[in-house]
Design a protein around this motif. Sequence first.
Motif, mmCIF file in Angstrom:
data_model
loop_
_atom_site.group_PDB
_atom_site.id
_atom_site.type_symbol
_atom_site.label_atom_id
_atom_site.label_comp_id
_atom_site.label_asym_id
_atom_site.label_seq_id
_atom_site.Cartn_x
_atom_site.Cartn_y
_atom_site.Cartn_z
ATOM 1 N N MET A 438 -7.090 95.418 19.713
ATOM 2 C CA MET A 438 -8.064 96.248 20.416
ATOM 3 C C MET A 438 -8.503 95.591 21.721
ATOM 4 S SD MET A 438 -10.334 97.413 17.108
ATOM 5 C CE MET A 438 -11.624 98.202 18.074
ATOM 6 N N THR A 439 -8.757 94.307 21.673
ATOM 7 C CA THR A 439 -9.238 93.601 22.865
ATOM 8 C C THR A 439 -8.222 93.645 23.990
ATOM 9 O OG1 THR A 439 -10.517 92.107 21.445
ATOM 10 C CG2 THR A 439 -10.138 91.413 23.715
ATOM 11 N N VAL A 440 -6.996 93.221 23.691
ATOM 12 C CA VAL A 440 -5.991 93.126 24.761
ATOM 13 C C VAL A 440 -5.532 94.504 25.224
ATOM 14 C CG1 VAL A 440 -5.216 90.855 24.002
ATOM 15 C CG2 VAL A 440 -4.070 92.893 23.112
ATOM 16 N N SER A 441 -5.420 95.470 24.319
ATOM 17 C CA SER A 441 -4.909 96.789 24.687
ATOM 18 C C SER A 441 -5.857 97.517 25.628
ATOM 19 C CB SER A 441 -4.653 97.628 23.435
ATOM 20 O OG SER A 441 -3.678 97.042 22.614
ATOM 21 N N VAL A 442 -7.133 97.489 25.301
ATOM 22 C CA VAL A 442 -8.111 98.196 26.128
ATOM 23 C C VAL A 442 -8.220 97.547 27.507
ATOM 24 C CG1 VAL A 442 -10.553 98.751 26.374
ATOM 25 C CG2 VAL A 442 -9.414 99.101 24.185
ATOM 26 N N LEU A 443 -8.312 96.232 27.554
ATOM 27 C CA LEU A 443 -8.458 95.559 28.844
ATOM 28 C C LEU A 443 -7.196 95.700 29.692
ATOM 29 C CD1 LEU A 443 -10.388 92.329 27.801
ATOM 30 C CD2 LEU A 443 -11.261 94.305 29.047
ATOM 31 N N ALA A 444 -6.028 95.604 29.085
ATOM 32 C CA ALA A 444 -4.781 95.788 29.839
ATOM 33 C C ALA A 444 -4.694 97.197 30.410
ATOM 34 C CB ALA A 444 -3.577 95.504 28.943
ATOM 35 N N THR A 445 -5.123 98.190 29.628
ATOM 36 C CA THR A 445 -5.096 99.572 30.108
ATOM 37 C C THR A 445 -6.066 99.779 31.259
ATOM 38 O OG1 THR A 445 -4.528 100.330 27.870
ATOM 39 C CG2 THR A 445 -5.341 101.975 29.422
ATOM 40 N N VAL A 446 -7.263 99.218 31.141
ATOM 41 C CA VAL A 446 -8.268 99.368 32.203
ATOM 42 C C VAL A 446 -7.746 98.788 33.518
ATOM 43 C CG1 VAL A 446 -10.539 98.602 32.992
ATOM 44 C CG2 VAL A 446 -10.253 99.449 30.653
ATOM 45 N N VAL A 447 -7.189 97.586 33.458
ATOM 46 C CA VAL A 447 -6.664 96.951 34.675
ATOM 47 C C VAL A 447 -5.494 97.749 35.239
ATOM 48 C CG1 VAL A 447 -5.517 94.894 35.588
ATOM 49 C CG2 VAL A 447 -7.444 94.661 34.008
ATOM 50 N N ALA A 448 -4.570 98.157 34.375
ATOM 51 C CA ALA A 448 -3.385 98.882 34.837
ATOM 52 C C ALA A 448 -3.759 100.224 35.460
ATOM 53 C CB ALA A 448 -2.409 99.080 33.678
ATOM 54 N N GLN A 449 -4.679 100.955 34.830
ATOM 55 C CA GLN A 449 -5.082 102.255 35.381
ATOM 56 C C GLN A 449 -5.827 102.101 36.693
ATOM 57 O OE1 GLN A 449 -7.255 104.007 32.061
ATOM 58 N NE2 GLN A 449 -5.503 105.280 31.535
ATOM 59 N N LYS A 450 -6.555 101.014 36.840
ATOM 60 C CA LYS A 450 -7.264 100.773 38.094
ATOM 61 C C LYS A 450 -6.279 100.543 39.239
ATOM 62 C CE LYS A 450 -10.905 99.837 40.674
ATOM 63 N NZ LYS A 450 -11.883 100.876 41.025
ATOM 64 N N LEU A 451 -5.224 99.796 38.966
ATOM 65 C CA LEU A 451 -4.253 99.450 40.003
ATOM 66 C C LEU A 451 -3.138 100.485 40.146
ATOM 67 C CD1 LEU A 451 -3.870 95.635 39.242
ATOM 68 C CD2 LEU A 451 -5.290 96.712 40.992
ATOM 69 N N MET A 452 -2.890 101.253 39.090
ATOM 70 C CA MET A 452 -1.764 102.183 39.089
ATOM 71 C C MET A 452 -2.140 103.403 38.245
ATOM 72 S SD MET A 452 2.113 101.342 37.809
ATOM 73 C CE MET A 452 1.487 101.106 36.133
ATOM 74 N N PRO A 453 -2.588 104.491 38.864
ATOM 75 C CA PRO A 453 -3.063 105.652 38.097
ATOM 76 C C PRO A 453 -2.009 106.248 37.167
ATOM 77 C CG PRO A 453 -3.721 105.820 40.395
ATOM 78 C CD PRO A 453 -2.769 104.674 40.311
ATOM 79 N N ASP A 454 -0.737 106.129 37.519
ATOM 80 C CA ASP A 454 0.322 106.709 36.691
ATOM 81 C C ASP A 454 0.898 105.671 35.741
ATOM 82 O OD1 ASP A 454 0.875 109.566 37.446
ATOM 83 O OD2 ASP A 454 0.922 108.654 39.430
ATOM 84 N N SER A 455 1.366 106.151 34.588
ATOM 85 C CA SER A 455 1.987 105.273 33.595
ATOM 86 C C SER A 455 3.474 105.121 33.887
ATOM 87 C CB SER A 455 1.795 105.856 32.200
ATOM 88 O OG SER A 455 2.631 106.997 32.020
ATOM 89 N N ILE A 456 4.136 104.301 33.092
ATOM 90 C CA ILE A 456 5.568 104.103 33.252
ATOM 91 C C ILE A 456 6.334 105.398 33.005
ATOM 92 C CG2 ILE A 456 5.993 103.465 30.820
ATOM 93 C CD1 ILE A 456 7.893 101.276 31.904
ATOM 94 N N TYR A 457 5.756 106.304 32.227
ATOM 95 C CA TYR A 457 6.416 107.574 31.947
ATOM 96 C C TYR A 457 6.096 108.639 32.989
ATOM 97 C CZ TYR A 457 7.155 105.452 27.355
ATOM 98 O OH TYR A 457 7.524 104.610 26.342
ATOM 99 N N SER A 458 4.919 108.598 33.577
ATOM 100 C CA SER A 458 4.505 109.673 34.484
ATOM 101 C C SER A 458 4.720 109.364 35.956
ATOM 102 C CB SER A 458 3.025 109.992 34.254
ATOM 103 O OG SER A 458 2.208 108.901 34.635
ATOM 104 N N LEU A 459 4.951 108.099 36.308
ATOM 105 C CA LEU A 459 5.031 107.743 37.719
ATOM 106 C C LEU A 459 6.177 108.467 38.422
ATOM 107 C CD1 LEU A 459 4.057 106.109 40.113
ATOM 108 C CD2 LEU A 459 5.453 104.195 39.327
ATOM 109 N N GLY A 460 7.353 108.435 37.812
ATOM 110 C CA GLY A 460 8.492 109.102 38.434
ATOM 111 C C GLY A 460 8.278 110.594 38.576
ATOM 112 N N LEU A 461 7.615 111.203 37.594
ATOM 113 C CA LEU A 461 7.362 112.642 37.648
ATOM 114 C C LEU A 461 6.331 112.974 38.720
ATOM 115 C CD1 LEU A 461 7.237 113.423 33.829
ATOM 116 C CD2 LEU A 461 9.199 113.427 35.365
ATOM 117 N N SER A 462 5.311 112.172 38.829
ATOM 118 C CA SER A 462 4.277 112.415 39.840
ATOM 119 C C SER A 462 4.865 112.338 41.248
ATOM 120 C CB SER A 462 3.145 111.403 39.701
ATOM 121 O OG SER A 462 2.490 111.563 38.465
#
Length: 610
Positions: A438-462
């Motif tokens: 829970m600790t690492v997943s939530v914090l990693a997601t917060v940082v990643a979404q802040k720096l990159m709004p799209d995920s590895i699956y949605s970036l190419g589509l966006s």
Amino acid sequence: MIGRSMPRLAHQTRRHVLLLLERCGDLLGGERFALVVIGAGVGVVSGLAAVALVLLVRAVNSLTWTATLSVDDVVPTDALGSHAVSSLPAWWPLLVVPAGMLGVVALTRWFAPEASGHGVPEVMASIAQKNGLMRGRVGVIKLLASALNIGTGGAVGKEGPIVQVGAAFGSVCSRWLGLRGRHMRTLVGCGTAAGIAAVFNAPIGGVLFALEIVLGAYNVSAFAPVLIASVAGAVTARRLLGTESAFAIPEALKQGLTITSLWELVSYALMGLIFGLVSVAFVRLLYAVEDRSHRWSVSPWLKALLAGLIVAAIGMGLPAVLGEGHHMMTEVLVDNGARFGLGALLLLGLAKTAATVLTLAGGGSGGVFAPSLYVGAMLGGAYGLAMHSVFPDAIGPSGAYALAGMAALLAGTAHAPMTAILLMFEMSDNYLIILPLMTVSVLATVVAQKLMPDSIYSLGLSRRGIVLRDREDTALLKHLRVADAMGPKPETIPEATTFDRIVRRLMLSEQHDLPVVDAHGRVTGAVSFSDVREFLRDEGLDQLLLARDCAREVTTLAPNDTLLEALHTFDQHPLHEIPVLAEGRPVGSLRRDDVLSTYRRALMAAARQG
């Protein structure tokens, strides 16, 4: 004669199935029950497809690395370099890996171009653009191409292929039964959940993967069919492949896989932040190399050959990066640094990243889910060893950090913390690890979404302009304009209106604010009772104080502004009503209720259209 009777038989079968479902639905709860039954059937077939993919990968793996045909779980290489199959020459990967890449290109180019790539983004695109409509051929070709790619050493995973295979069957089943719109999307989600549940023996993770990543919403109407499909897929796979967890962790080791001190909590929190950055780097590198490959104007065959040769060269030095790497991940989880040092783990993580990126850029077919788990395990284990060397008494085993690294990189790249947490919990069959996850997943997601709004699956589509279903509400609000929702033109008062008339107009008006206009009818401000209250007790101001003197700055909207922009404006300013201006002149007014009622009507219209 037989050829002509087949369509008639299919039509009659479909009619009988629909009639049976309709009667069962009337007895047990309408169309929702019917959708649950269909979802269960999709789950069973998707589970069988997952079993077929696993066995095909094993067969190709066995045939190419041991020269024997077997569906046993063959491991062609050990962890750090020497081939487990000693009879093979050292250059064997230079033949097998490129041959597999060329075979994949042949299958996808000749039969189904959609079957190349990750798999999951293609399903998300079909949901966003076609309500989940997919060709049945795609599932078959994806199954064969991915089995060939993974079995011959391509550094990709099975989750992308099985998602596309299960989703394609859900789409075909929906089309065959005459279902469209949200029903088709739900059955696509059923195939997705069942495939993930079957491959990873993780039914809860399958449900969350389908809802959080592919469908992009926790839809109540879709939840029951997706859940039943996931269970059906997992049960089917367990019946044929066994009931063991994806990662077998010894009971003695499980006791150390939890947070035991405040210092370790800080360590996991820091790890989550770092892995958020690593997630962003992983995704950007993947797409940067793919972009470069697409811009390279050479034959796809040559791209596949060169990529295969480079991946094979990496595999000659580090065979553990070839294929999915499941066994290597398990070894790192249970090793705790006894065999693998910090440098070796970092090298394996970087090498796997390079091999995965090159496999996909060269036209390979497979998922990025398993590679992200692999890289997360290697880098997480390395982080655990580093922290343990500094704080030996406060830090737990490196295996715990390897498992947390898998969850952190999955959550950061996919922007799906719940999926990462529960999937890793199910795959490890260890509840004690839930707090670090829970600790690492939530914090990693917060940082990643802040720096990159799209995920590895949605970036190419966006980047291709495809609006995803996980942003359906936002997309609808972006589509609707203020002009679609605004009310009639508001009452206004001229700038030269005296104070006594301002008060009288405010008392008689239903508006909270009155826009103030100049001689040309352009809005220059607005007044309300709160603006004039302080002057009410002052005598002699009735004819001296004018509207321009007590007007405040006004917040306005334009007719072409989106309703999403309007909602943001209401959130930023506590206003009851906002004037709508065209060339500075009022043409209407908008209230928050107008936005919500217009959105509700548009949503109902979209639902009626499917």
